[in-house]
Write a protein that holds these residues in place. Structure first.
Motif, PDB file in Angstrom:
ATOM      1  N   MET A   1      15.684  -4.895  -1.128  1.00  0.00           N
ATOM      2  CA  MET A   1      14.439  -4.293  -1.640  1.00  0.00           C
ATOM      3  C   MET A   1      14.435  -2.801  -1.360  1.00  0.00           C
ATOM      4  O   MET A   1      14.617  -2.370  -0.228  1.00  0.00           O
ATOM      5  N   SER A   2      14.242  -2.001  -2.322  1.00  0.00           N
ATOM      6  CA  SER A   2      14.245  -0.551  -2.160  1.00  0.00           C
ATOM      7  C   SER A   2      12.947  -0.056  -1.562  1.00  0.00           C
ATOM      8  O   SER A   2      11.878  -0.612  -1.766  1.00  0.00           O
ATOM      9  N   ASP A   3      13.050   1.057  -0.793  1.00  0.00           N
ATOM     10  CA  ASP A   3      11.854   1.691  -0.251  1.00  0.00           C
ATOM     11  C   ASP A   3      11.008   2.335  -1.346  1.00  0.00           C
ATOM     12  O   ASP A   3       9.907   2.815  -1.099  1.00  0.00           O
ATOM     13  N   LEU A   4      11.551   2.379  -2.597  1.00  0.00           N
ATOM     14  CA  LEU A   4      10.855   3.059  -3.676  1.00  0.00           C
ATOM     15  C   LEU A   4       9.674   2.263  -4.216  1.00  0.00           C
ATOM     16  O   LEU A   4       8.915   2.753  -5.032  1.00  0.00           O
ATOM     17  N   ALA A   5       9.538   0.993  -3.805  1.00  0.00           N
ATOM     18  CA  ALA A   5       8.371   0.219  -4.235  1.00  0.00           C
ATOM     19  C   ALA A   5       7.104   0.921  -3.756  1.00  0.00           C
ATOM     20  O   ALA A   5       7.005   1.323  -2.610  1.00  0.00           O
ATOM     21  N   THR A   6       6.130   1.083  -4.639  1.00  0.00           N
ATOM     22  CA  THR A   6       4.939   1.861  -4.323  1.00  0.00           C
ATOM     23  C   THR A   6       3.888   1.010  -3.615  1.00  0.00           C
ATOM     24  O   THR A   6       3.526  -0.062  -4.078  1.00  0.00           O
ATOM     25  N   THR A   7       3.423   1.498  -2.502  1.00  0.00           N
ATOM     26  CA  THR A   7       2.304   0.877  -1.796  1.00  0.00           C
ATOM     27  C   THR A   7       1.068   1.737  -2.003  1.00  0.00           C
ATOM     28  O   THR A   7       1.127   2.823  -2.574  1.00  0.00           O
TER      29      THR A   7
ATOM     30  N   SER B   1       2.683  -0.908   7.049  1.00  0.00           N
ATOM     31  CA  SER B   1       2.572  -0.961   5.596  1.00  0.00           C
ATOM     32  C   SER B   1       2.966  -2.346   5.113  1.00  0.00           C
ATOM     33  O   SER B   1       3.717  -3.065   5.779  1.00  0.00           O
ATOM     34  N   PRO B   2       2.495  -2.783   3.940  1.00  0.00           N
ATOM     35  CA  PRO B   2       2.853  -4.108   3.425  1.00  0.00           C
ATOM     36  C   PRO B   2       4.358  -4.296   3.258  1.00  0.00           C
ATOM     37  O   PRO B   2       4.861  -5.411   3.387  1.00  0.00           O
ATOM     38  N   CYS B   3       5.099  -3.213   2.978  1.00  0.00           N
ATOM     39  CA  CYS B   3       6.544  -3.328   2.801  1.00  0.00           C
ATOM     40  C   CYS B   3       7.272  -3.478   4.125  1.00  0.00           C
ATOM     41  O   CYS B   3       8.452  -3.825   4.153  1.00  0.00           O
ATOM     42  N   GLY B   4       6.580  -3.210   5.233  1.00  0.00           N
ATOM     43  CA  GLY B   4       7.183  -3.365   6.546  1.00  0.00           C
ATOM     44  C   GLY B   4       8.105  -2.238   6.945  1.00  0.00           C
ATOM     45  O   GLY B   4       8.716  -2.268   8.010  1.00  0.00           O
ATOM     46  N   ARG B   5       8.210  -1.209   6.105  1.00  0.00           N
ATOM     47  CA  ARG B   5       9.111  -0.083   6.390  1.00  0.00           C
ATOM     48  C   ARG B   5       8.418   1.066   7.102  1.00  0.00           C
ATOM     49  O   ARG B   5       9.084   1.914   7.692  1.00  0.00           O
ATOM     50  N   TYR B   6       7.082   1.112   7.030  1.00  0.00           N
ATOM     51  CA  TYR B   6       6.370   2.275   7.558  1.00  0.00           C
ATOM     52  C   TYR B   6       5.194   1.862   8.436  1.00  0.00           C
ATOM     53  O   TYR B   6       4.485   0.899   8.144  1.00  0.00           O
TER      54      TYR B   6
ATOM     55  N   LYS C   1     -19.669  -0.175  -5.340  1.00  0.00           N
ATOM     56  CA  LYS C   1     -18.850  -0.328  -6.540  1.00  0.00           C
ATOM     57  C   LYS C   1     -17.624  -1.157  -6.188  1.00  0.00           C
ATOM     58  O   LYS C   1     -17.058  -1.028  -5.108  1.00  0.00           O
ATOM     59  N   VAL C   2     -17.206  -2.003  -7.148  1.00  0.00           N
ATOM     60  CA  VAL C   2     -16.070  -2.901  -6.945  1.00  0.00           C
ATOM     61  C   VAL C   2     -15.036  -2.627  -8.031  1.00  0.00           C
ATOM     62  O   VAL C   2     -15.381  -2.449  -9.205  1.00  0.00           O
ATOM     63  N   PHE C   3     -13.724  -2.599  -7.613  1.00  0.00           N
ATOM     64  CA  PHE C   3     -12.651  -2.246  -8.532  1.00  0.00           C
ATOM     65  C   PHE C   3     -11.497  -3.244  -8.438  1.00  0.00           C
ATOM     66  O   PHE C   3     -11.295  -3.889  -7.406  1.00  0.00           O
ATOM     67  N   GLU C   4     -10.720  -3.337  -9.528  1.00  0.00           N
ATOM     68  CA  GLU C   4      -9.419  -3.976  -9.467  1.00  0.00           C
ATOM     69  C   GLU C   4      -8.512  -3.027  -8.677  1.00  0.00           C
ATOM     70  O   GLU C   4      -8.363  -1.861  -9.044  1.00  0.00           O
ATOM     71  N   ALA C   5      -7.897  -3.518  -7.616  1.00  0.00           N
ATOM     72  CA  ALA C   5      -7.129  -2.622  -6.758  1.00  0.00           C
ATOM     73  C   ALA C   5      -5.874  -2.087  -7.444  1.00  0.00           C
ATOM     74  O   ALA C   5      -5.467  -0.949  -7.196  1.00  0.00           O
ATOM     75  N   SER C   6      -5.260  -2.874  -8.312  1.00  0.00           N
ATOM     76  CA  SER C   6      -4.010  -2.453  -8.950  1.00  0.00           C
ATOM     77  C   SER C   6      -4.234  -1.366  -9.999  1.00  0.00           C
ATOM     78  O   SER C   6      -3.520  -0.365 -10.039  1.00  0.00           O
TER      79      SER C   6
ATOM     80  N   TRP D   1      -4.601   6.695  -2.193  1.00  0.00           N
ATOM     81  CA  TRP D   1      -3.288   7.333  -2.310  1.00  0.00           C
ATOM     82  C   TRP D   1      -2.206   6.300  -2.550  1.00  0.00           C
ATOM     83  O   TRP D   1      -2.361   5.126  -2.223  1.00  0.00           O
ATOM     84  N   SER D   2      -1.094   6.766  -3.115  1.00  0.00           N
ATOM     85  CA  SER D   2       0.116   5.947  -3.181  1.00  0.00           C
ATOM     86  C   SER D   2       0.936   6.222  -1.918  1.00  0.00           C
ATOM     87  O   SER D   2       0.873   7.319  -1.353  1.00  0.00           O
ATOM     88  N   GLY D   3       1.710   5.210  -1.495  1.00  0.00           N
ATOM     89  CA  GLY D   3       2.543   5.370  -0.317  1.00  0.00           C
ATOM     90  C   GLY D   3       3.870   6.026  -0.659  1.00  0.00           C
ATOM     91  O   GLY D   3       3.973   6.804  -1.610  1.00  0.00           O
ATOM     92  N   TYR D   4       4.886   5.671   0.117  1.00  0.00           N
ATOM     93  CA  TYR D   4       6.201   6.269  -0.062  1.00  0.00           C
ATOM     94  C   TYR D   4       6.725   6.012  -1.483  1.00  0.00           C
ATOM     95  O   TYR D   4       6.554   4.913  -1.993  1.00  0.00           O
ATOM     96  N   PRO D   5       7.345   7.006  -2.164  1.00  0.00           N
ATOM     97  CA  PRO D   5       7.668   8.342  -1.659  1.00  0.00           C
ATOM     98  C   PRO D   5       6.685   9.430  -2.066  1.00  0.00           C
ATOM     99  O   PRO D   5       6.881  10.588  -1.729  1.00  0.00           O
TER     100      PRO D   5
END
Length: 541
Positions: free
Chosen positions: A1-7, A341-346, A60-65, A20-24
């Motif tokens: 799994m690449s670190d490029l996946a956006t969190t 982080s959800p990806c476990g990398r940060y 206010k409530v939003f779709e998170a994605s 905000w978006s996470g890494y990178p």
């Protein structure tokens, strides 16, 4: 799994609410319309589908994605909110008021997040000292954390929940576990004879429960903070035990591994001990003894963070669960929030208001301990990742090398990359060249060729004399403790209590110094005796 996946993560400050978006990238996500008024709270649903926030004008409530708005609820007194795990429903709490007939207004409301329709309403006077758990088809509440004759709390995981209660003062506490919706009889229960307060820690599978009990007063006199114990219970009722903790003192933190088969505990008088246990509460590995009070697995269970926050100096140890070897040790001074982080990398650390009102902001550390990104945020109140399933980010086969840092502020200190002792404790306000507040600090600065007058200036602060408080403090006289063998048991316990009292006073002084308050010479001298007190206490125990 690449670190490029956006969190994704969100933070709330005095001036703004942003996502905000996470890494990178590490930058605000376009398309999110920030509220014009100060935000009171934000929440992600447990599985990350929904995001909601509240202001003085409503919620206010939003779709998170996609950050597409689901609904808006206008309530001027709204102060708190909760989301169901899937985000289908939202509960809101408003300031309690009385109606003209003297009855209480229904200030706890349940809403459909798709339509904004009001589903149900209840009366709940206090904002604090009660718990609420909102499911997709049920609601659980309790009246407060003190176990009198009512439920302590509902802690559901999938189809189970636990309830703690006592019948009268002095009677034993009882934890009962039920299978939803069968409330006629518990599937398992456990009685505790030393419990004024109870906390429950479910594993993710809902098969096992850790129960942390605490008394308000330790009748043995060993601890000022009361007596704590940890118990392990199986929902099936076929196994329970007291978790064997081999160091006296408080239990500082407890956490389950993501696979629900292991858990870690930080416990004992400072410096504390950290231990990993298996699914039958047998110790697997001891991580050593050090000033730590926090432990968390990353979502994939590969890396373990063991750290010391609050009154401790923010040192963080990262351990590889596969090899049980330490990956790195580094410092995040003044951190009051820490989250993987959800990806476990940060690993995110943050300094929040109101604990500290200066140097607020957040930092992102790679799982090797390298600082990748940091952002200063004035009056930062809240920050948190959007939850995502760990399956989206497969576990790492090896500890991957750190990427190149993206943004590190000039004031950032180098990361500690070795595990050797770093010398005497230096309060947070001493780091970065501030004036020393103990003889050890003064001596360390002189050895480096620094002048004691070299200190960090806080913007807007009035200038202070460059003379260090330590200059006027006489060298602390290290008292020689009486041999332990010459003390009676009563004298020994009295001496332990006195030493623990001194440690509490020293911790209070550290907290005072970390806020930038000047210390009197006598207080500086007391700070310098910490090592002596710890050694004598260890000898007695």
């Amino acid at each position: 799994m690449s670190d490029l996946a956006t969190t994704q993560f969100s933070y709330r400050s005095q001036k703004e609410l942003t996502i905000w978006s996470g890494y990178p990238a590490y930058k605000p996500i376009k398309g999110f319309e920030k509220p014009e008024t100060t935000t009171r709270i934000f929440k992600y649903s447990k599985y990350g589908h929904v995001y909601a926030y509240a202001t003085s004008e409503g919620a206010k409530v939003f779709e998170a994605s996609s950050l597409k708005q689901r609904c808006e609820i206008k309530r001027i007194n709204l102060l708190d909110l909760w989301l169901s795990p899937q985000g289908s429903f939202m509960a809101t709490w408003e300031r309690y008021t009385k109606l003209e007939d003297g009855s209480g207004a229904k200030n706890l409301n349940i809403w459909d997040t798709e339509t904004g329709e009001l589903i149900a309403s209840f009366v709940q006077k206090a904002q604090n000292n009660w718990t609420l758990t909102l499911g997709e088809s049920w609601l659980g509440t309790s009246n407060g954390p003190k176990m009198k004759s009512t439920a302590l709390g509902w802690y559901p995981v999938k189809s189970s929940f636990g309830k703690a209660e006592t019948s009268a003062k002095g009677a034993p506490a009882i934890v009962r576990m039920y299978s939803i919706p069968s409330f006629a009889s518990p599937v398992s229960n456990k009685t505790f004879f030393k419990a004024d307060n109870v906390q429950m820690f479910w594993n993710d599978l809902g098969t096992n429960l850790l129960v942390l009990t605490q008394t308000e007063v330790d009748k043995t006199g060993k601890s000022y903070y009361g007596e704590t114990n940890l118990y392990y219970l199986a929902v099936a009722g076929n196994f329970d035990c007291r978790v064997p903790l081999d160091k006296e003192g408080s239990i500082h933190d407890v956490t389950w591994a993501p696979d629900s088969k292991e858990f870690a505990v930080v416990y004992g008088s400072m410096p504390a001990k950290a231990t990993l246990f298996d699914h039958r509460a047998n110790p697997i590995h001891h991580f050593g003894i050090s000033p730590r009070n926090f432990v968390r697995f990353n979502p994939q269970g590969r890396t373990i963070c063991i750290a010391g926050f609050g009154n401790l100096n923010g040192t963080i140890d990262l351990w590889d669960r596969k090899t049980l070897k330490k990956v790195n040790t580094f410092a995040a001074p003044n951190a009051s929030h820490c989250e993987w982080s959800p990806c476990g990398r940060y690993l995110m650390t943050a300094t929040l208001t109101p604990r500290l009102r200066v140097d607020n902001g957040f930092k992102m550390w790679h799982h090797t301990g390298t600082l990748i990104y940091e952002e200063a945020v004035e009056e930062l109140f809240q920050v948190g990742w959007r939850p995502e399933p760990a399956s989206k980010y497969p576990a790492m086969r090896t500890i991957s090398p750190a990427p190149k840092p993206i943004k590190v502020l000039p004031s950032a200190k180098p990361v500690v990359t070795n595990t050797a002792p770093a010398g005497a404790y230096r309060p947070p306000h001493m780091r970065g060249g501030a004036a020393p507040t103990s003889l050890a600090d003064l001596e360390a600065m002189m050895n480096r060729g620094q002048s004691p007058s070299h200190r960090r200036q806080v913007p807007g602060a009035k200038g202070k004399s460059s003379a260090s408080p330590a200059k006027s403090a006489p060298p602390p006289q290290e008292a020689k403790p009486a041999p332990v063998s010459n003390l009676t048991p009563e004298e020994k316990q009295k001496k332990i209590r006195n030493l623990e009292k001194k440690l509490r006073q020293i911790n209070d002084l550290k907290e005072k110094a970390s806020k930038g308050d000047a210390l009197e010479p006598a207080q500086v001298q007391k700070l310098a005796t910490e090592a002596t007190v710890l050694r004598e206490l260890a000898t007695l125990k």
